[in-house]
Design a protein around this motif. Structure first.
Motif, PDB file in Angstrom:
ATOM      1  N   TRP A  19       0.802  -1.229   0.000  1.00  0.00           N
ATOM      2  CA  TRP A  19       0.000   0.000   0.000  1.00  0.00           C
ATOM      3  C   TRP A  19       0.835   1.279   0.000  1.00  0.00           C
ATOM      4  N   ARG A  66      -3.949   0.744   4.629  1.00  0.00           N
ATOM      5  CA  ARG A  66      -4.757  -0.446   4.334  1.00  0.00           C
ATOM      6  C   ARG A  66      -4.135  -1.748   4.841  1.00  0.00           C
ATOM      7  N   TYR A  77     -11.179  -0.470   3.310  1.00  0.00           N
ATOM      8  CA  TYR A  77     -10.974  -0.877   1.918  1.00  0.00           C
ATOM      9  C   TYR A  77     -11.921  -2.028   1.556  1.00  0.00           C
ATOM     10  N   TYR A  80      -9.455  -1.144  -7.790  1.00  0.00           N
ATOM     11  CA  TYR A  80      -9.405  -1.645  -6.418  1.00  0.00           C
ATOM     12  C   TYR A  80      -8.503  -2.880  -6.369  1.00  0.00           C
TER      13      TYR A  80
END
Length: 169
Positions: free
Chosen positions: A35, A43, A52, A93
């Motif tokens: 991250w 995250r 998340y 994502y």
């Protein structure tokens, strides 16, 4: 919209994500380095990952990424922002365990998702922050072209970049 089905190729399986997958996915996501270039670099923590994970579940079609050889969870990805009128959808994502960076896995995942998306839409969109150079390089490898930049949602001090790939382009 893209049907909620398992997607698969020679390297990976994409399995529709469920709430019960939290612990399996967090085992991969708890690596701080994953991250480091993301807007929310927390995250890797339980609190950051929970936020998340909730966002991921709220997308149009989130997936667990499974390595076919080992049957281990290696990350997550999603289709989101489906726009029927514009015949577009975003892919994002996405994160992968470090062992899968820079190789064929990300390209394989994106190619599978793009191929699937093009059965329904004409344009696939990718969003990435300006400082996330790793993701920008990965998008260049799959032929995505930067089309827009604008103030990032929820962080006006950063730029959001928008890349696209077209079905007939």
């Amino acid at each position: 919209m893209i049907p909620r089905i398992l997607l698969s190729n020679e390297l990976i399986e994409l399995i529709p994500l469920e709430k019960r997958d939290f612990d399996l996915l967090y085992l991969v996501a708890s690596d701080k380095e994953i991250w480091a270039q993301h807007p929310d670099f927390s995250r890797y923590t339980p609190v950051g990952f929970t936020q998340y994970f909730k966002k991921l579940l709220d997308t149009d079609l989130p997936y667990l990424i499974i390595d076919k050889k080992t049957q281990h969870v290696i990350g997550a990805t999603s289709f989101y922002e489906y726009n029927e009128a514009e015949r577009s959808i975003a892919i994002g994502y996405t994160f992968l365990a470090k062992a899968y960076w820079g190789g064929t896995y990300n390209q394989s995942i994106k190619q599978l998702m793009i191929h699937t998306a093009f059965e329904v839409v004409d344009k696939v969109i990718f969003h990435v922050r300006e400082k996330n150079l790793r993701s920008q390089a990965a998008l260049a490898k799959i032929g995505a072209v930067k089309e827009k930049e604008y103030p990032a949602p929820a962080d006006t001090g950063a730029l959001q970049l928008e890349y696209a790939i077209y079905k007939n382009g």
